[in-house]
Scaffold this active site. Structure first.
Site, PDB file in Angstrom:
ATOM      1  N   LYS A 187      30.248  27.715  38.162  1.00 23.27           N
ATOM      2  CA  LYS A 187      29.456  28.946  37.974  1.00 23.27           C
ATOM      3  C   LYS A 187      30.179  29.877  36.986  1.00 23.27           C
ATOM      4  CE  LYS A 187      26.496  27.175  40.659  1.00 23.27           C
ATOM      5  NZ  LYS A 187      25.867  27.416  41.931  1.00 23.27           N
TER       6      LYS A 187
HETATM    7  C1  LIG Z   1      25.098  26.772  43.067  1.00 22.44           C
HETATM    8  C2  LIG Z   1      23.816  27.250  43.574  1.00 22.44           C
HETATM    9  C3  LIG Z   1      23.613  27.562  44.933  1.00 22.44           C
HETATM   10  C4  LIG Z   1      24.610  27.242  46.003  1.00 22.44           C
HETATM   11  O1  LIG Z   1      25.886  27.721  45.801  1.00 22.44           O
HETATM   12  P1  LIG Z   1      27.125  26.932  46.473  1.00 22.44           P
HETATM   13  O2  LIG Z   1      28.264  27.884  46.295  1.00 22.44           O
HETATM   14  O3  LIG Z   1      27.296  25.662  45.694  1.00 22.44           O
HETATM   15  O4  LIG Z   1      26.805  26.677  47.896  1.00 22.44           O
HETATM   16  C5  LIG Z   1      22.399  28.106  45.317  1.00 22.44           C
HETATM   17  N1  LIG Z   1      21.412  28.302  44.423  1.00 22.44           N
HETATM   18  C6  LIG Z   1      21.549  27.997  43.118  1.00 22.44           C
HETATM   19  C7  LIG Z   1      20.423  28.277  42.185  1.00 22.44           C
HETATM   20  C8  LIG Z   1      22.743  27.448  42.652  1.00 22.44           C
HETATM   21  O5  LIG Z   1      22.858  27.126  41.355  1.00 22.44           O
END
Ligand SMILES: *Cc1c(COP(=O)(O)O)cnc(C)c1O
Length: 369
Positions: A187
């Site tokens: 991210k």
């Molecule tokens: C990455 C992501 C999540 C979940 O986040 P995690 O930290 O991996 O549990 C939820 N929604 C979207 C759109 C994502 O890209």
């Protein structure tokens, strides 16, 4: 950067720098590693990018979504309107609390949920709508908030891909009743694993703090049934270091996207809505023609790429009907996007030479078909 110009360019390059390592070691040496002062400081500092909202740190973005829905009292019999064109976590959180996802189509330009499709999906059982700020572009929050308020429906923003994105100057995570962020390594910023819930509602914030810690504020004075979704202080210390770099990284992502916008001619580059601050978690083009061939050409040129998401959520096994087939959803733009999208590297540590290579290789895909 020690990469030679010939090294393959990965789709993403998470940063674990010396400062992150030093912060983690500092907390490890202190011996106090679980949720404590680092988490509290991370929450306070994160509030600065969401208009000063209450912030509640948890152990993942998925936990942030699930805990938020739990804290709002959403469960069996409730419907939550969500795009099918997203990561499965968006809908998984809804199903994990026993509620039902209702899939709405996207706007072709932004790849985000279409407010008209939300309006058409509202029923007496609709408890919430969950727009996803996909690829780092804010959903049409001005229209969505107006619609939700008119129908008395809560809004939970899935901002997992959109740290620092904004619409008309207002940051994502500051529109709905709650916003949910992820700190997974790929991210825009990370804490190895982690998540953050943002809300202006002090009561909801307190409920979420209880729910993430077995329902306790004071040890062994449990007030409600809760889970363990705590973030560690080691993770929070890493997240705090990353947060100080987020603004600079966002600027660099935007600058990289601008270069790609100006150079790529073989594909449709991502449009940006009026008034939107896109933070380019992904730089996603639409391929006209054979996407597999385009990806193979890019790979041969040493350019990594990825398809987010090849299968819309409503076509994933857990979301099929009892007959093993997709439900009667009408999602033409979702289906088209899933067939056409391709995400190119846009991460902040790309060098000018790497950007050149990405643009040239992408334009070369036209001849590859
Ligand atoms: C990455 C992501 C999540 C979940 O986040 P995690 O930290 O991996 O549990 C939820 N929604 C979207 C759109 C994502 O890209």
């Amino acid at each position: 950067m020690t990469n030679s110009s010939q090294d393959p360019i990965p789709p993403a390059r998470p940063v674990i720098g010396e400062r992150e390592i030093e912060a983690a070691v500092r907390v490890l040496r202190s011996g106090m590693v679980v949720q404590g002062p680092e988490v509290a400081a991370f929450e306070q500092e994160f509030a600065e990018i969401v208009d000063g909202r209450h912030c509640v740190a948890v152990n993942s973005g998925t936990s942030a979504l699930q805990l938020t829905l739990l804290g709002m009292g959403i469960g069996p019999g409730d419907e939550v309107i969500v795009p099918s064109f997203s990561f499965a976590a968006s809908a998984n959180a809804i199903r994990l609390v026993g509620a039902s996802p209702v899939f709405a189509d996207i706007e072709p330009a932004s790849f985000c949920i279409d407010p008209d499709a939300i309006a058409a999906a509202i029923t007496p059982r609709t408890a919430a709508v969950m727009p996803v700020h996909l690829y780092g572009q804010p959903a049409a929050m001005d229209r969505i908030m107006e619609l939700a308020q008119r129908h008395g429906i809560a809004v939970v923003e899935d901002a997992a891909q959109a740290h620092g994105a904004a619409l008309h100057g207002k940051p994502v995570g500051a529109f709905g009743l709650a916003g949910c962020f992820s700190f997974y390594p790929t991210k825009n910023m990370h804490s190895l694993e982690g998540g953050m819930i943002t809300t202006a509602d002090a009561g909801l914030a307190r409920t979420l703090r209880l729910l993430r810690n077995q329902g306790m504020e004071q040890r062994y004075a449990n007030e409600i049934v809760g889970a363990n979704m705590r973030l560690t202080d080691v993770a929070a210390a890493i997240g705090r270091v990353q947060l100080t770099q987020l603004a600079g990284w966002t600027e660099q992502r935007r600058a990289n996207a601008k270069v790609l916008d100006s150079r790529i001619t073989a594909c449709t580059v991502p449009p940006v809505a009026d008034g939107a601050q896109h933070v380019y978690h992904q730089y996603t083009v639409r391929v006209r023609g054979d996407r597999d061939a385009a990806q193979a050409h890019l790979k041969a040129q040493g350019v990594g790429s990825a398809v987010y998401y090849p299968t819309p959520i409503h076509r994933l096994k857990p979301y099929l009907g009892a007959d093993g087939r997709p439900g009667p959803w009408d999602l033409p733009e979702t289906e088209r996007a899933a067939a056409e999208v391709l995400s190119l590297p846009v991460f902040p540590t790309l060098t000018p030479a790497e950007l050149d290579r990405i643009a040239e290789a992408t334009n070369g895909t036209a001849g590859a078909r």
